[in-house]
Design a protein around this motif. Structure first.
Motif, PDB file in Angstrom:
ATOM      1  N   LYS A 170       0.747  -1.357   0.158  1.00  0.00           N
ATOM      2  CA  LYS A 170      -0.069   0.074  -0.030  1.00  0.00           C
ATOM      3  C   LYS A 170       0.854   1.244  -0.029  1.00  0.00           C
ATOM      4  CE  LYS A 170      -1.784  -1.184   4.004  1.00  0.00           C
ATOM      5  NZ  LYS A 170      -1.263  -2.693   3.900  1.00  0.00           N
ATOM      6  N   SER A 171       1.936   1.360   0.840  1.00  0.00           N
ATOM      7  CA  SER A 171       2.652   2.674   1.218  1.00  0.00           C
ATOM      8  C   SER A 171       3.307   2.841   0.003  1.00  0.00           C
ATOM      9  CB  SER A 171       3.368   2.698   2.343  1.00  0.00           C
ATOM     10  OG  SER A 171       2.514   2.201   3.347  1.00  0.00           O
TER      11      SER A 171
ATOM     12  N   ASP B 160      -1.712   4.973   8.698  1.00  0.00           N
ATOM     13  CA  ASP B 160      -1.529   3.976   9.545  1.00  0.00           C
ATOM     14  C   ASP B 160      -0.835   4.257  10.839  1.00  0.00           C
ATOM     15  OD1 ASP B 160      -0.715   1.345  10.294  1.00  0.00           O
ATOM     16  OD2 ASP B 160      -0.052   0.640   8.174  1.00  0.00           O
TER      17      ASP B 160
ATOM     18  N   ASN C  53       5.518   3.758   7.908  1.00  0.00           N
ATOM     19  CA  ASN C  53       7.210   3.400   7.547  1.00  0.00           C
ATOM     20  C   ASN C  53       7.505   4.566   6.459  1.00  0.00           C
ATOM     21  OD1 ASN C  53       5.904   2.372   5.442  1.00  0.00           O
ATOM     22  ND2 ASN C  53       6.753   0.416   5.745  1.00  0.00           N
TER      23      ASN C  53
ATOM     24  N   ASP D  74      -3.231   6.581   2.695  1.00  0.00           N
ATOM     25  CA  ASP D  74      -2.634   5.193   2.946  1.00  0.00           C
ATOM     26  C   ASP D  74      -3.165   4.734   4.326  1.00  0.00           C
ATOM     27  OD1 ASP D  74      -1.064   3.123   2.800  1.00  0.00           O
ATOM     28  OD2 ASP D  74       0.906   4.449   3.405  1.00  0.00           O
TER      29      ASP D  74
HETATM   30 MG    MG Z   1       2.094   0.912   4.896  1.00  0.00          MG
END
Ligand code: MG
Ligand code: ATP
Length: 228
Positions: free
Chosen positions: A47-48, A71, A76, A151
């Motif tokens: 996703k990210s 998130d 991250n 995200d």
């Molecule tokens: Mg992620």
């Protein structure tokens, strides 16, 4: 306002093309699809990585884009920048009332691309994301940006993204190829639908070269079925 520089990603030519293809597909969903939620069934499906590359790609074509890292448990995004020390405040500061919007916003090297980092892990991520300040941020962002890419945490694992779904115009489910069952993805799609968030499409990620497109494959078979 915080100022950040993303590390350059030397994407192979074909991957760049796939991101452009994804960007075009989102544009063709119509200009009423501004706030788009990216989620998945489990962690680490991509996703990210995808939302960041998509945001950069949208900015490259001059679209004003805001990437929000919601998130709050496992963010991250900060690892993707060269100057982490510049990021002092994030979404959890804003949502808990410790900072205002302008303080948590970060401008990137592209003058049309902005980011909100997640901030420190709060004790109550799902409750925070459901609060009025989140709605206020999205309402403000709708007026400022062409696209707001949200995200999120994997909806098949934690409930956090369900709080965001009703506030988004559409969603995309990232699926790691050959890892997630159809049944599991259908469950995530149903959760999004129940929250009133149409599933615009799925993004098949980490596809083996031998299976066709090398990186991102996407199709929009859910689009009609889940239209509001
Ligand atoms: Mg992620
Ligand atoms: N298409 C791809 N091919 C190879 N590796 C990939 C691909 N997409 C993502 N990755 C790698 O997979 C790992 C997880 O990616 P990423 O952090 O984007 O996933 P995520 O869904 O956001 O995870 P999380 O649920 O933890 O937030 C990273 O190491 C990333 O570099």
């Amino acid at each position: 306002m915080q100022k950040v520089t993303f590390k350059p990603h030397e994407l192979p030519y074909q991957i760049n093309e796939e991101i452009k293809y994804l960007r075009a597909n989102i544009q063709f969903c119509g200009d009423d699809k501004k706030v788009i939620l990216f989620t998945s069934s489990v962690a680490s499906e991509g996703k990210s990585s995808i939302t960041l590359e998509l945001a950069k790609s949208m900015a490259q074509m001059g679209k004003r884009v805001l990437l929000i890292d919601t998130d709050l448990r496992r963010s991250n995004l900060k690892h993707q920048i060269t100057n982490r020390e510049n990021v002092k405040l994030g979404l959890s500061h804003y949502l808990s009332g410790m900072s205002n919007l302008d303080e948590v916003l970060a401008v990137t090297d592209s003058p049309v691309m902005y980011v909100v980092f997640a901030g420190p892990v709060p004790p109550n991520p799902a409750e925070l994301l459901a609060c009025k300040r989140m709605t206020a941020m999205l309402e403000w962002a709708r007026k400022q940006f062409d696209y707001i890419l949200v995200d999120s945490a994997p909806l098949g694992t934690v409930i956090d993204a369900a709080a965001l779904a009703p506030q988004c115009d559409g969603s995309a489910i990232v699926i790691e190829s050959a890892k997630i069952s159809r049944h599991t993805v259908q469950g995530v799609a149903q959760q999004l639908k129940d929250a009133g968030c149409p599933v615009l499409g799925v993004i098949l990620n980490k596809v083996e070269k031998a299976h066709g497109r090398s990186y991102y494959n996407h199709h929009y078979e859910y689009r009609k079925e889940y239209k509001k």
